[in-house]
Design a protein around this motif. Structure first.
Motif, mmCIF file in Angstrom:
data_model
loop_
_atom_site.group_PDB
_atom_site.id
_atom_site.type_symbol
_atom_site.label_atom_id
_atom_site.label_comp_id
_atom_site.label_asym_id
_atom_site.label_seq_id
_atom_site.Cartn_x
_atom_site.Cartn_y
_atom_site.Cartn_z
ATOM 1 N N LEU A 24 0.791 -1.224 0.000
ATOM 2 C CA LEU A 24 0.000 0.000 0.000
ATOM 3 C C LEU A 24 0.832 1.286 0.000
ATOM 4 C CD1 LEU A 24 -2.932 -0.988 2.408
ATOM 5 C CD2 LEU A 24 -2.945 -0.885 -0.088
ATOM 6 N N PRO A 25 1.898 1.391 0.813
ATOM 7 C CA PRO A 25 2.625 2.675 0.830
ATOM 8 C C PRO A 25 3.492 2.921 -0.394
ATOM 9 C CG PRO A 25 3.032 1.360 2.829
ATOM 10 C CD PRO A 25 2.410 0.464 1.814
ATOM 11 N N VAL A 26 3.699 1.883 -1.242
ATOM 12 C CA VAL A 26 4.735 2.005 -2.275
ATOM 13 C C VAL A 26 4.201 2.012 -3.700
ATOM 14 C CG1 VAL A 26 6.455 0.945 -0.780
ATOM 15 C CG2 VAL A 26 5.167 -0.495 -2.366
ATOM 16 N N VAL A 27 2.925 1.682 -3.904
ATOM 17 C CA VAL A 27 2.420 1.579 -5.277
ATOM 18 C C VAL A 27 2.637 2.871 -6.077
ATOM 19 C CG1 VAL A 27 0.337 1.326 -6.689
ATOM 20 C CG2 VAL A 27 0.778 -0.278 -4.832
ATOM 21 N N PRO A 28 2.310 4.071 -5.542
ATOM 22 C CA PRO A 28 2.559 5.277 -6.337
ATOM 23 C C PRO A 28 4.029 5.451 -6.730
ATOM 24 C CG PRO A 28 1.136 5.776 -4.474
ATOM 25 C CD PRO A 28 1.666 4.395 -4.259
ATOM 26 N N PHE A 29 4.925 5.059 -5.830
ATOM 27 C CA PHE A 29 6.356 5.251 -6.067
ATOM 28 C C PHE A 29 6.910 4.189 -7.029
ATOM 29 C CE2 PHE A 29 5.067 6.933 -1.997
ATOM 30 C CZ PHE A 29 5.505 8.245 -2.090
ATOM 31 N N PHE A 30 6.334 2.978 -7.007
ATOM 32 C CA PHE A 30 6.717 1.952 -7.979
ATOM 33 C C PHE A 30 6.243 2.352 -9.378
ATOM 34 C CE2 PHE A 30 6.609 -2.928 -8.831
ATOM 35 C CZ PHE A 30 7.747 -2.815 -9.618
ATOM 36 N N VAL A 31 5.011 2.871 -9.468
ATOM 37 C CA VAL A 31 4.496 3.348 -10.749
ATOM 38 C C VAL A 31 5.370 4.489 -11.271
ATOM 39 C CG1 VAL A 31 2.567 4.516 -11.880
ATOM 40 C CG2 VAL A 31 2.127 2.605 -10.331
ATOM 41 N N HIS A 32 5.792 5.368 -10.388
ATOM 42 C CA HIS A 32 6.686 6.461 -10.799
ATOM 43 C C HIS A 32 8.010 5.921 -11.315
ATOM 44 C CE1 HIS A 32 9.739 9.661 -10.028
ATOM 45 N NE2 HIS A 32 8.816 10.404 -10.606
ATOM 46 N N GLN A 33 8.540 4.872 -10.659
ATOM 47 C CA GLN A 33 9.792 4.269 -11.119
ATOM 48 C C GLN A 33 9.636 3.672 -12.511
ATOM 49 O OE1 GLN A 33 11.750 0.339 -9.689
ATOM 50 N NE2 GLN A 33 12.586 1.901 -8.329
ATOM 51 N N LEU A 34 8.472 3.087 -12.794
ATOM 52 C CA LEU A 34 8.248 2.426 -14.077
ATOM 53 C C LEU A 34 7.882 3.400 -15.186
ATOM 54 C CD1 LEU A 34 6.177 -0.682 -12.903
ATOM 55 C CD2 LEU A 34 8.578 -0.662 -13.617
ATOM 56 N N THR A 35 7.164 4.485 -14.849
ATOM 57 C CA THR A 35 6.609 5.373 -15.874
ATOM 58 C C THR A 35 7.154 6.796 -15.831
ATOM 59 O OG1 THR A 35 4.746 6.118 -14.516
ATOM 60 C CG2 THR A 35 4.461 4.062 -15.759
ATOM 61 N N GLY A 36 7.775 7.185 -14.710
ATOM 62 C CA GLY A 36 8.259 8.545 -14.572
ATOM 63 C C GLY A 36 7.184 9.547 -14.200
ATOM 64 N N THR A 37 6.004 9.071 -13.776
ATOM 65 C CA THR A 37 4.906 9.972 -13.436
ATOM 66 C C THR A 37 4.156 9.475 -12.212
ATOM 67 O OG1 THR A 37 2.833 10.935 -14.240
ATOM 68 C CG2 THR A 37 3.354 8.732 -14.996
ATOM 69 N N PHE A 38 3.525 10.426 -11.502
ATOM 70 C CA PHE A 38 2.626 10.096 -10.397
ATOM 71 C C PHE A 38 1.162 10.251 -10.831
ATOM 72 C CE2 PHE A 38 6.399 11.080 -7.759
ATOM 73 C CZ PHE A 38 6.382 9.974 -6.917
ATOM 74 N N ASN A 39 0.886 10.060 -12.098
ATOM 75 C CA ASN A 39 -0.472 10.212 -12.621
ATOM 76 C C ASN A 39 -1.459 9.395 -11.786
ATOM 77 O OD1 ASN A 39 -2.819 9.263 -14.379
ATOM 78 N ND2 ASN A 39 -1.937 10.890 -15.651
ATOM 79 N N PRO A 40 -2.507 10.036 -11.209
ATOM 80 C CA PRO A 40 -3.411 9.311 -10.316
ATOM 81 C C PRO A 40 -4.159 8.170 -10.988
ATOM 82 C CG PRO A 40 -4.239 11.530 -10.767
ATOM 83 C CD PRO A 40 -2.847 11.472 -11.280
ATOM 84 N N VAL A 41 -4.461 8.308 -12.280
ATOM 85 C CA VAL A 41 -5.152 7.222 -12.984
ATOM 86 C C VAL A 41 -4.227 6.021 -13.144
ATOM 87 C CG1 VAL A 41 -6.304 6.565 -15.127
ATOM 88 C CG2 VAL A 41 -6.670 8.847 -14.169
ATOM 89 N N ALA A 42 -2.956 6.262 -13.466
ATOM 90 C CA ALA A 42 -1.992 5.161 -13.589
ATOM 91 C C ALA A 42 -1.773 4.479 -12.242
ATOM 92 C CB ALA A 42 -0.665 5.686 -14.144
ATOM 93 N N VAL A 43 -1.676 5.281 -11.179
ATOM 94 C CA VAL A 43 -1.456 4.717 -9.838
ATOM 95 C C VAL A 43 -2.627 3.840 -9.426
ATOM 96 C CG1 VAL A 43 -1.270 5.303 -7.389
ATOM 97 C CG2 VAL A 43 0.098 6.552 -9.074
ATOM 98 N N THR A 44 -3.845 4.349 -9.570
ATOM 99 C CA THR A 44 -5.014 3.585 -9.125
ATOM 100 C C THR A 44 -5.322 2.404 -10.038
ATOM 101 O OG1 THR A 44 -6.458 5.158 -10.281
ATOM 102 C CG2 THR A 44 -6.078 5.532 -7.931
ATOM 103 N N SER A 45 -4.759 2.388 -11.263
ATOM 104 C CA SER A 45 -4.996 1.255 -12.159
ATOM 105 C C SER A 45 -4.388 -0.034 -11.620
ATOM 106 C CB SER A 45 -4.428 1.551 -13.550
ATOM 107 O OG SER A 45 -3.007 1.575 -13.541
ATOM 108 N N VAL A 46 -3.340 0.061 -10.812
ATOM 109 C CA VAL A 46 -2.715 -1.138 -10.248
ATOM 110 C C VAL A 46 -3.686 -1.825 -9.286
ATOM 111 C CG1 VAL A 46 -0.787 -2.037 -8.890
ATOM 112 C CG2 VAL A 46 -0.409 -0.161 -10.515
ATOM 113 N N THR A 47 -4.227 -1.056 -8.353
ATOM 114 C CA THR A 47 -5.207 -1.605 -7.426
ATOM 115 C C THR A 47 -6.462 -2.061 -8.148
ATOM 116 O OG1 THR A 47 -4.402 -0.116 -5.701
ATOM 117 C CG2 THR A 47 -6.540 -1.140 -5.342
ATOM 118 N N ALA A 48 -6.893 -1.288 -9.136
ATOM 119 C CA ALA A 48 -8.114 -1.629 -9.867
ATOM 120 C C ALA A 48 -7.960 -2.938 -10.635
ATOM 121 C CB ALA A 48 -8.477 -0.490 -10.822
ATOM 122 N N THR A 49 -6.794 -3.156 -11.226
ATOM 123 C CA THR A 49 -6.556 -4.405 -11.962
ATOM 124 C C THR A 49 -6.587 -5.603 -11.023
ATOM 125 O OG1 THR A 49 -5.220 -3.254 -13.612
ATOM 126 C CG2 THR A 49 -4.912 -5.635 -13.413
#
Length: 399
Positions: A24-49
């Motif tokens: 839970l505390p790291v998903v936004p930061f892992f998405v940032h590492q993979l994509t270079g962005t903290f886009n809220p839709v990209a971040v929440t797509s991990v949990t949604a999937t």
């Protein structure tokens, strides 16, 4: 239900919750590492999937546990989750991460089957509520240790919590195989739950109460999932928090929920009806969400989350117990899968809703919309409070 079996079941639930809480505390930061962005839709797509595939898989897992035994199905699904989490840790792109989280979600069924084990083993309605509270407290304990470990590891590398979560799942495989008795052994094909049991269970004319309770459950968890899906990103934006400060809040919520469900709830049930506690708890959750929308300092979250966690601890055990009393013993696994599907569907829709509203409207209105959803659950539950009743067989093909 024997005390030793309950302890082992709670331990299995706690380890499973910790393996999820690590992330839970790291998903936004892992998405940032993979994509270079903290886009809220990209971040929440991990949990949604994850949740979308859990929504599809949970009813099947529940029905399979009715047919082939709780322990056998738990062992397989938790082992698959371990492999999916390891693959997530090694992901090199957001697409690969989403694929492995889809597999993880499809195999997630620990809490659904844990509810079925309690329903298999406990007949008295009040004792069943207390046992549901115990596994809810175990869930809270998992969220105490998981986010704390995840926040610390995520500060080093956001991939590390996924690898440790995989190790936690393998520990659970050992606990299940060596220590957890099977409350419902494998059934013969003649005695197995029919393929249409889920539809019959929900849409039987005599199941209006179950449908109403599931609607309350849906509205509550939709607001809850939207809240948790955007919380870490919102804390980063509003208070400039990294993984570690957010993990302390998540741990704090786990502590409060565990104390309420494990220690306070049994005492309150001696003085108050379960439906009154559920109504009070849902109201507290909605009020906490409104408060979060208005605060200016991160430290104030400790006050809002005290209200939030206490409300969750008071409301959910009574709702689960009431639903379990609407179905016969041989369909408790189906019910567990059905309720897990509700949670999974809302965990798919909630983060997507939160990501879109947060991107479009900002911090305050996003949390206010979540509060409105939970207030709607309060209103629906208040229309016809939960009734204490003996477990009745319903008119389904398997009854």
């Amino acid at each position: 239900m024997k005390k030793q079996s309950l302890i082992v079941l709670c331990l299995v639930v706690a380890v499973d919750a910790a393996s999820f809480g690590l992330l839970l505390p790291v998903v936004p930061f892992f998405v940032h590492q993979l994509t270079g962005t903290f886009n809220p839709v990209a971040v929440t797509s991990v949990t949604a999937t994850y949740s979308g595939l859990q929504f599809l898989g949970a009813p099947l897992i529940g029905r399979l546990s009715d047919r082939y035994g709780r322990r056998q199905v738990l062992t397989i699904t938790v082992a698959v989750s371990a492999l999916a989490l390891l693959g997530s840790a090694l992901a090199k792109s957001l697409v690969v991460l989403l694929l492995f989280q889809a597999l993880n979600g499809a195999s997630s069924g620990v809490f659904a089957i844990a509810q079925a084990v309690v329903a298999d083993s406990v007949d008295d309605p009040d004792q069943r509520t207390i046992h549901f509270g115990a596994i809810g407290a175990a869930l809270g304990l998992g969220f105490i240790f998981g986010p704390g470990i995840g926040g610390a590891l995520g500060s080093i590398d956001p991939r590390l919590p996924f690898a440790v979560a995989a190790a936690f799942c393998m520990l659970n495989v050992l606990l299940i195989r060596l220590r957890l008795p099977d409350s419902r052994p494998s059934q013969s094909s003649a005695a197995a739950v029919p393929a249409k049991a889920e539809g019959s269970l929900l849409w039987n004319p005599g199941q209006g109460e179950l449908r109403r309770l599931l609607s309350v459950y849906f509205l509550f968890y939709l607001g809850f999932s939207a809240f948790t899906g955007i919380f870490v990103l919102a804390a980063k934006d509003r208070f400039d928090w990294g993984p570690q400060p957010a993990s302390w809040i998540l741990m704090y919520v786990g502590v409060v929920a565990a104390v309420v469900q494990g220690g306070l709830l049994p005492r309150l049930l001696k003085k108050f009806r379960a439906d009154r506690l559920s109504l009070a708890g849902l109201t507290m959750v909605a009020a906490a969400m409104l408060a979060v929308s208005a605060i200016e300092r991160g430290g104030e979250l400790y006050l809002t989350q005290l209200l939030f966690a206490s409300g969750v601890g008071l409301s959910t055990p009574g709702l689960r117990s009431a639903m379990s009393q609407c179905v016969p013993d041989d369909q408790q696994g189906v019910l567990g899968g059905l309720t897990q599907s509700v949670v999974s569907l809302t965990s798919l829709l909630g983060p997507l809703l939160a990501g879109q509203t947060y991107a479009l409207t900002g911090y305050a209105l996003s949390f206010q919309i979540q509060a409105i959803l939970v207030f709607a659950a309060v209103a629906l539950l208040g229309l016809s409070p939960l009734r204490r009743q003996p477990i009745q067989a319903v008119n389904t093909p398997s009854a």
